[in-house]
Design an enzyme around this catalytic site. Sequence first.
Site, PDB file in Angstrom:
ATOM      1  N   GLU A 137      20.097   3.274  22.644  1.00 24.85           N
ATOM      2  CA  GLU A 137      19.302   2.614  23.682  1.00 24.85           C
ATOM      3  C   GLU A 137      18.053   1.989  23.062  1.00 24.85           C
ATOM      4  OE1 GLU A 137      17.202   3.862  27.943  1.00 24.85           O
ATOM      5  OE2 GLU A 137      17.547   5.384  26.407  1.00 24.85           O
ATOM      6  N   LYS A 155      20.744  -1.091  33.149  1.00 24.62           N
ATOM      7  CA  LYS A 155      20.630   0.338  33.438  1.00 24.62           C
ATOM      8  C   LYS A 155      20.347   0.577  34.919  1.00 24.62           C
ATOM      9  CE  LYS A 155      18.140   4.459  31.729  1.00 24.62           C
ATOM     10  NZ  LYS A 155      17.052   4.871  30.798  1.00 24.62           N
ATOM     11  N   CYS A 177      21.727   6.247  28.860  1.00 24.10           N
ATOM     12  CA  CYS A 177      20.860   7.434  28.881  1.00 24.10           C
ATOM     13  C   CYS A 177      20.864   8.207  30.210  1.00 24.10           C
ATOM     14  CB  CYS A 177      19.440   7.012  28.493  1.00 24.10           C
ATOM     15  SG  CYS A 177      18.413   8.375  27.858  1.00 24.10           S
TER      16      CYS A 177
END
Length: 262
Positions: free
Chosen positions: A42, A108, A142
Amino acid sequence: MQDLMVTLVQTSLYWQDKQANLVHFNKLIKAVTETDLIILPEMFNTGFSMEAKLLAEEMKGETVTWMKQLAFEKNAAILGSLIIKENESYYNRLVSAGPDGGLITYDKRHLFRMADEHLTYSGGLKTILLNIRGWKIKPFICYDLRFPVWSRNKYVKSIGWDYDLAIYVANWPAARAHAWKTLAVARAIENQSYVISLNRIGQDGKGYAYSGDSQVINSYGESLLHLDESEYVKTVTLSMEALNKHRSDFPVGMDMDEFNIE
């Protein structure tokens, strides 16, 4: 269907220094001779930073151009997330660059509010599905790992499973390493798919330490590869035959509950 060769690049990141990070990744990936997919962490070119105005690029910027060139040179897809500015908004955007020059992106969805990520970036609205060498691959970023509904692998009798491999790229601190390792196993078991969870190592500019603990997990929840807190460039081969056999021998998908994600 052929097996899939996947290369994990677990390393430390230079804090908010794009040039240093790209040079470092070039050195690490140089020795990779054969693979289908290269995975980077990331925000691989900056570290997990909230300095979006300072660090953001556009899709035609240096880093995405670098990814496209590297994918062409290695004849492999390459993916990782970075800070992208688009229409006056900022995104923690995962970019998948193919060897043919094509780009597919995922923004995300779950923004880490404990670091004020939700105050800095705009969240994504939908998942994406990659097709690499015939493998159906769904990438996440994540904090998404904590939300099983978002990672849901749907099963439809006429066409089978939605995806074969879930990928999570992360900057996941060592203080929560147990959750990182455990949740990755859970996602593999409940979705009867491979899971690759790729994390960084080292310490960032805010003093947070990262222990790596990147994993390749099969559909039984068994670890095929577990990396400690050192730097690694590791290539693993995933077997579609083994995955299909598990799904055929133990068809839990046929008993999954029906619901829609809205």
